[in-house]
Structure formats: structure tokens, C-alpha cells
Design a protein around this motif. Structure first.
Motif, short mmCIF file in Angstrom:
data_model
loop_
_atom_site.label_atom_id
_atom_site.label_comp_id
_atom_site.label_asym_id
_atom_site.label_seq_id
_atom_site.Cartn_x
_atom_site.Cartn_y
_atom_site.Cartn_z
N PHE A 65 -51.45 -14.64 22.47
CA PHE A 65 -50.16 -15.19 22.03
C PHE A 65 -49.03 -14.19 22.28
CE2 PHE A 65 -47.05 -15.04 18.54
CZ PHE A 65 -46.36 -16.20 18.82
N LEU A 66 -49.21 -12.96 21.78
CA LEU A 66 -48.18 -11.94 21.97
C LEU A 66 -48.20 -11.38 23.39
CD1 LEU A 66 -45.90 -10.26 20.79
CD2 LEU A 66 -47.60 -8.62 19.98
N GLY A 67 -49.41 -11.18 23.92
CA GLY A 67 -49.51 -10.65 25.28
C GLY A 67 -48.86 -11.56 26.30
N GLY A 68 -49.07 -12.87 26.15
CA GLY A 68 -48.45 -13.83 27.06
C GLY A 68 -46.94 -13.83 26.94
N PHE A 69 -46.46 -13.69 25.71
CA PHE A 69 -45.02 -13.66 25.48
C PHE A 69 -44.38 -12.45 26.15
CE2 PHE A 69 -41.13 -13.01 23.10
CZ PHE A 69 -40.67 -14.30 22.87
N LEU A 70 -45.01 -11.27 25.99
CA LEU A 70 -44.48 -10.05 26.60
C LEU A 70 -44.56 -10.11 28.12
CD1 LEU A 70 -45.94 -7.34 24.17
CD2 LEU A 70 -43.57 -8.11 24.33
N ALA A 71 -45.62 -10.71 28.65
CA ALA A 71 -45.75 -10.86 30.09
C ALA A 71 -44.66 -11.78 30.64
CB ALA A 71 -47.13 -11.41 30.45
N ASP A 72 -44.36 -12.85 29.92
CA ASP A 72 -43.31 -13.80 30.32
C ASP A 72 -41.94 -13.14 30.38
OD1 ASP A 72 -44.19 -16.30 31.00
OD2 ASP A 72 -44.23 -17.07 28.96
N ARG A 73 -41.63 -12.32 29.39
CA ARG A 73 -40.25 -11.87 29.20
C ARG A 73 -39.99 -10.43 29.62
NH1 ARG A 73 -38.11 -15.41 25.38
NH2 ARG A 73 -39.06 -17.44 25.81
N THR A 209 -36.73 -18.05 22.69
CA THR A 209 -37.16 -17.25 21.56
C THR A 209 -37.08 -15.77 21.91
OG1 THR A 209 -38.67 -19.01 20.92
CG2 THR A 209 -39.04 -16.84 19.95
N LYS A 210 -36.48 -14.97 21.04
CA LYS A 210 -36.36 -13.54 21.28
C LYS A 210 -37.62 -12.81 20.82
CE LYS A 210 -31.34 -13.65 20.53
NZ LYS A 210 -30.22 -13.15 19.69
N ILE A 211 -37.88 -11.67 21.47
CA ILE A 211 -39.05 -10.87 21.10
C ILE A 211 -38.93 -10.41 19.65
CG2 ILE A 211 -40.28 -8.72 21.56
CD1 ILE A 211 -39.57 -9.05 24.48
N SER A 212 -37.72 -10.02 19.27
CA SER A 212 -37.53 -9.56 17.88
C SER A 212 -37.86 -10.67 16.89
CB SER A 212 -36.08 -9.09 17.68
OG SER A 212 -35.16 -10.14 17.99
N ASP A 213 -37.54 -11.92 17.27
CA ASP A 213 -37.86 -13.05 16.39
C ASP A 213 -39.37 -13.23 16.25
OD1 ASP A 213 -35.22 -13.59 15.92
OD2 ASP A 213 -35.06 -15.16 17.43
N VAL A 214 -40.08 -13.06 17.37
CA VAL A 214 -41.53 -13.21 17.34
C VAL A 214 -42.15 -12.14 16.45
CG1 VAL A 214 -43.65 -13.08 18.72
CG2 VAL A 214 -41.67 -14.32 19.59
N LEU A 215 -41.69 -10.89 16.61
CA LEU A 215 -42.26 -9.79 15.83
C LEU A 215 -41.93 -9.92 14.36
CD1 LEU A 215 -41.54 -6.79 18.24
CD2 LEU A 215 -43.72 -7.95 17.86
N LEU A 216 -40.69 -10.29 14.04
CA LEU A 216 -40.26 -10.34 12.65
C LEU A 216 -40.61 -11.65 11.95
CD1 LEU A 216 -36.73 -8.67 12.95
CD2 LEU A 216 -38.83 -7.65 12.04
N LYS A 217 -40.60 -12.75 12.73
CA LYS A 217 -40.80 -14.06 12.11
C LYS A 217 -42.21 -14.61 12.29
CE LYS A 217 -35.94 -15.36 12.72
NZ LYS A 217 -34.99 -16.35 13.31
N VAL A 218 -42.99 -13.96 13.15
CA VAL A 218 -44.36 -14.45 13.38
C VAL A 218 -45.39 -13.38 13.01
CG1 VAL A 218 -45.98 -15.42 15.04
CG2 VAL A 218 -43.54 -15.97 15.21
N PHE A 219 -45.32 -12.22 13.70
CA PHE A 219 -46.39 -11.25 13.50
C PHE A 219 -46.30 -10.51 12.17
CE2 PHE A 219 -47.91 -12.15 17.61
CZ PHE A 219 -49.22 -11.67 17.64
N LEU A 220 -45.11 -10.20 11.72
CA LEU A 220 -44.99 -9.58 10.41
C LEU A 220 -45.50 -10.52 9.31
CD1 LEU A 220 -44.15 -7.20 8.67
CD2 LEU A 220 -41.81 -8.13 8.63
N PRO A 221 -45.07 -11.79 9.31
CA PRO A 221 -45.65 -12.72 8.32
C PRO A 221 -47.16 -12.89 8.50
CG PRO A 221 -43.63 -13.63 9.23
CD PRO A 221 -43.95 -12.41 10.04
N ALA A 222 -47.65 -12.85 9.76
CA ALA A 222 -49.08 -13.00 9.99
C ALA A 222 -49.85 -11.85 9.34
CB ALA A 222 -49.37 -13.05 11.49
#
Length: 550
Positions: A65-73, A209-222
Motif C-alpha cells: 500500500f505505502l510502497g506503491g504510493f511512493l513508487a507512484d509519486r 492524495t498527498k504523501i503527508s496525508d497518507v502518513l498522518l491520516k493513514v499510517f499513524l492511525p494504523a
């Protein structure tokens, strides 16, 4: 090949083949290593080993999920493959080198993180190669060929693993996986010039979707949800690790749901279609990935693994002993269904100095092996049974591809969603084969022929070929261009949840006195997934037509 498939396909084929060689080598012996108490293993009890196995394979499919996002952007797919492959290679070698649990788990973490970068990126590169004419119409076939490469690696690795652990031990066997990974990176480097044109970073668009949003709104809550799951009193889903994983998935699932809710009118339908496919696919993986747990246990304890007399060089040698030896309370730690017994304090005991393979052989077989006198008996390694499924994939892939190409020429080829639903139903039938195996062995009273496992794997492989490569192809076809790798990550997220559920389901093995009921439950899950797929199939096919793809 020149007109139907891009030049980069063979290089991606062999890169993935070597990467999967390493990954499936690990999986083939992972549970066996953890439960081994006599030959340098970790001596874990069976249920704990199932839980760790399920968590490991779940996390390897969650990180894409995160690896694909970083590869995309940010990274691009080629750089992500190098990072992921290098981390996995180090992790495989680390598992072989370190028995200390912190270093052992740290090595597993390297594999998990590395797979997150590697897996979605190589699948996306393949799809990008087929986005131009004259290759576009052959994308499904390209993914089938690619999938066969995966399974060549998965087939060969167990033979190599059996040889390495018999001759050199567990450590060198695991380290062989790392060598395979680095060979794969070398192949990728050689073919890099034919793949560069597919390494297309998606331009930033309004609403992305911004990377910061993914880290703060997805992975931190995860992480927070995972900690809550770990420390919550009692176990909701069977163990602390399972609770932590399921809880941690909640914010990630929420992210994908909101991706659909906030999508523009053009993207909403294809994203919704993909989320529906993800939901039904996870039930397939929950059953399919029991090949490393429940079906490995079936091969280990319930399947006749004796090597025929003409084979002079044994793969594994153990000794037949008098059956009464198993009645001694100090060594009889398994009941008739091989359930680990516990002492008065509730701690799981381990087999001490006796191999329990012979508990359920017939009197006739016992006499042919030397009666009650100790004699050497040669067995096939249990992990060799892990090669049956990829062996079937190699044999059946050309047939399945040819069958669908024949239907295409007649204008009758099913749509990709239709193939996926068909795959779910066929996979369900494999569970009924194992029900037959249970009754043939009188519920574990006597061992059964290995042909039962061969047949069950054969049936589920047909279902797998209709579902797994088609899922990858569908993501490539329907994903909005800027979200392709992210949606690949979503496909692997569904695989991840299914993988974890496979460990949960396998841990209930000992709760079923009649093992047929265990496989009937699996059949019911896949039948339910089939019915859900049928209920949304018409809408999915309509969306495919609107997108101009089949």
C-alpha cells in the motif's frame, strides 16, 4: 513474441521468478522451521507457528500500500524495485543467520518492507508495457505468462530447500533465498533498457492524495489502532498479533473507501468496481494460503510420504519405533489428531525425541517397514508438497491461456470479472476434494495417498489462474492512471487480509474433531464469495464496457 508481447516481458518474467523463488522458499519451510525442536528449529507450538506465519504473509502484502504510493509519486517503479529487492535479499540471509528472536524478527521486517516496494512496482511496470499498441489486446495473456514465471520460481525453490536443509541445515536453506533475490536484481539490470519506457511517474493533479496525508491520516492511525488491538484485554480475533493486524487495517480500509467517496465522476465507477473485487478476493486468499499451514500439516502428518524402494538416496530419514513408546507420558504430547497437549500450567509441550509420523500408519504398512523393531524409513520432505501448486500452474497456464484465446477468436471470451467469479467457484470445489481425503483416511486413522493433495492443488490452481493474474490485469485496466500502483497496493491489501485470515482459520484446525468439517467451512467461505461476485457481476461488466476494455 515480438508482435504480441513487449521486449521487456522476459526480463520482468525472470526477475519476478527469482524474487518468488526466494519468497516461496521461505514460506515452504517457515512453519516446519518454527515447530522443529530436534534439528535446530525454534521449537514453537503449532498454533503459535500458524499465527506468526499468517502475520508474516499478511504484512508482506500490506506494505505494498505505502510502497506503491511512493513508487507512484516519488521513487518511480525501477528505483522501488531495486530498494525492495535489496532489502528482501538482506532479510532472507538474516533469517538464515540469526536465531535470536529480535534479529530473527528484524530480518522478517526487512522482507516485509522490501516486498512493499517490489511487489506493486513490478506488476505496474508490466501493465505499463502493455498500454501501447500492438500489445494492448494481450494484457491478460501477458499477466498469465508473468504469473507462470512466479510459479516456476515457487516450484523449483522447494526442491532446492529440501536439498539444502537435508545436507546443510536450516540456515543455509534460508540464505539460498537471498542469493535468488540478488540474481533477480541482476536480471532486471540486464533488461533495464527494455523497461525504461514503462517507468512513467504520474503527473500531479488537483485532488491527488498527498504523501503527508497518507502518513498522518493513514499510517499513524494504523499504528495507533494496531497498538490498541495488541494491548486490548483478552483476544478479539484469537491472538494479540491478529487483533493488532485487524485493528491496524481499519484506517487503511477507510482510506480506500474515502478514495472512492471523494473521486470525481469519471473515476468513481472503476474505483468502486475494484474495491468490490478486492472484497471477494480476500476470501479466496484466506483459503488458498492455508497451503503453508493446514495443508502443510496434512502433508506432514496425514499423507504417506514414504520413498519407494528404488530411490536409493533418501530425502529425509527417520526411524520407526514401537507404537507403545508413544504411550509414555513423557513423550506422548500429541493426541490422535496431533493436537499439542498442555501441562498443568497450560503451557504447550513439544515432541521430545520421537517422530510422530508413524502414529497413523496401518498395521500392514508397519510390518512392511520392519514391524516393531527400529528400522530406517525414508520420507519425502514435507516442503516438497509446496511445489505441487506451482507445478500445476506451469502445466495449466498454457492450457488456460489457449482456452481463453480460443474463446476470444469465437467472440465468447468471458470478461475479466467473469473469470474472477469463475475462479472463486472452481477454488471452492478443491475443498470438497480434501473432504474426500479426510473420509478416505477415516479422519486421520490411517495415512492417505499423496494423490489427494495433488488433486486438491490441481483444482484450486485452475481457480487461481482465473483469479489471481486476472486481478492484477483488472487493476491495470480500470485504475485511473495516476493511481495505478496505489490500487495495486489495494489489491495486495485484500490479499494481505486474506492471508492473515488464513492463519486464523488454520489455528482452528484442532477445534474440529472431524477434519472434514474444517474443509467444509472453507468451501462455504468460497461459495459465499462466489455468490457475492455473481451479485455484482452485471454492474462490473457494464463498467468494463464503459471503459472500453474486456
Amino acid at each position: 513474441m515480438k508482435t504480441k508481447h513487449p521486449k521487456g516481458l522476459p526480463y520482468l518474467f525472470f526477475t519476478e521468478m527469482w524474487e518468488r523463488f526466494g519468497y516461496y522458499l521461505i514460506l515452504g519451510i517457515f512453519v516446519l522451521y518454527m515447530i522443529d525442536s530436534e534439528k535446530g528449529g525454534l521449537a514453537f507450538d503449532d498454533k503459535n507457528a500458524d499465527d506468526i506465519f499468517g502475520t508474516f504473509i499478511a504484512l508482506t502484502y500490506l506494505t505494498p500500500f505505502l510502497g506503491g504510493f511512493l513508487a507512484d509519486r516519488v521513487l518511480g517503479y525501477i528505483k522501488a524495485i531495486y530498494i525492495g529487492g535489496f532489502l528482501m535479499g538482506l532479510g532472507y540471509i538474516g533469517v538464515g543467520l540469526f536465531k535470536e528472536l529480535p534479529l530473527f524478527y528484524g530480518s522478517l521486517a526487512l522482507i516485509i518492507i522490501g516486498n512493499g516496494f517490489f511487489k506493486p512496482s513490478i506488476s505496474t511496470l508490466l501493465g505499463n508495457l502493455y498500454n501501447e499498441e500492438p500489445y494492448k489486446a494481450n494484457k491478460d495473456a501477458g499477466y498469465n505468462i508473468f504469473y507462470m514465471g512466479i510459479n516456476i520460481g515457487a516450484f523449483v525453490c522447494n526442491i532446492i530447500a529440501a536439498f539444502m536443509r537435508n545436507k546443510y541445515g536450516w540456515g543455509p536453506a534460508f540464505m539460498t533465498a537471498g542469493v535468488g533475490m540478488f540474481v533477480g536484481l541482476l536480471v532486471f539490470t540486464i533488461g533495464r533498457q527494455h523497461i525504461l519506457q514503462a517507468n512513467i511517474l504520474k503527473p500531479v493533479q488537483e485532488g491527488d492524495t498527498k504523501i503527508s496525508d497518507v502518513l498522518l491520516k493513514v499510517f499513524l492511525p494504523a499504528i495507533i489502532f494496531g497498538l490498541i488491538g495488541w494491548f486490548i484485554p483478552d483476544n478479539v480475533f484469537g491472538s494479540d498479533s491478529t487483533d493488532a493486524f485487524i485493528f491496524a487495517c481499519v484506517p487503511v480500509i477507510y482510506f480506500y473507501v474515502m478514495l472512492y467517496v471523494k473521486a470525481n465522476a469519471e473515476d468513481k465507477k472503476p474505483i468502486g468496481a475494484l474495491l468490490a473485487i478486492f472484497a471477494v478476493s480476500l476470501m479466496f486468499w484466506a483459503v488458498f494460503k492455508q497451503n503453508g499451514t493446514a495443508l502443510t500439516r496434512w502433508a506432514n502428518y496425514y499423507t504417506d510420504r514414504t520413498v519407494p524402494a528404488p530411490l536409493e538416496k533418501p530425502l529425509e530419514a527417520i526411524y520407526l519405533v514401537d507404537k507403545k513408546d508413544y504411550q509414555d507420558k513423557e513423550v506422548s504430547v500429541y493426541d490422535d489428531q496431533y493436537q499439542v497437549k498442555k501441562d498443568k500450567d497450560g503451557n504447550a509441550l513439544k515432541e521430545q525425541g520421537k517422530d510422530i509420523y508413524f502414529r497413523n500408519i496401518s498395521d500392514l504398512d508397519r510390518k512392511s517397514m520392519g514391524g516393531n523393531q527400529p528400522s530406517e524409513v525414508n520420507l519425502y520432505n514435507t516442503e516438497l508438497f509446496q511445489s505441487i501448486n506451482p507445478g500445476w500452474v506451469i502445466l495449466l497456464t498454457p492450457i488456460v491461456v489457449a482456452f481463453f484465446m480460443m474463446l476470444r477468436r469465437k467472440g465468447k471470451e468471458p470478461s475479466t470479472p467473469s473469470k474472477i467469479v469463475l475462479g472463486l467457484f472452481i477454488s471452492a470445489l478443491s475443498c470438497l476434494v480434501m473432504v474426500g481425503a479426510v473420509y478416505a483416511g477415516q479422519n486421520g486413522l490411517v495415512k492417505v495417498s499423496a494423490l489427494w493433495l495433488v488433486a486438491a492443488y490441481g483444482v484450486i490452481t485452475v481457480g487461481e489462474l482465473c483469479l489471481s493474474p486476472m486481478g492484477l490485469s483488472l487493476v491495470s485496466k480500470l485504475s485511473p492512471p495516476r493511481l495505478t500502483a496505489l490500487m495495486m497496493g489495494g489489491f495486495f491489501l485484500s490479499t494481505s487480509i486474506g492471508n492473515k485470515l488464513s492463519g486464523v482459520l488454520a489455528s482452528f484446525w484442532y477445534d474440529y474433531d472431524n477434519k472434514a468439517n474444517f474443509f467444509i467451512v472453507n468451501f462455504g467461505l468460497l461459495l459465499l464469495a462466489t455468490l457475492l461476485g455473481l451479485s455484482i457481476l452485471k454492474r462490473l461488466n457494464k463498467i468494463m464496457k464503459e471503459k472500453g476494455v474486456n
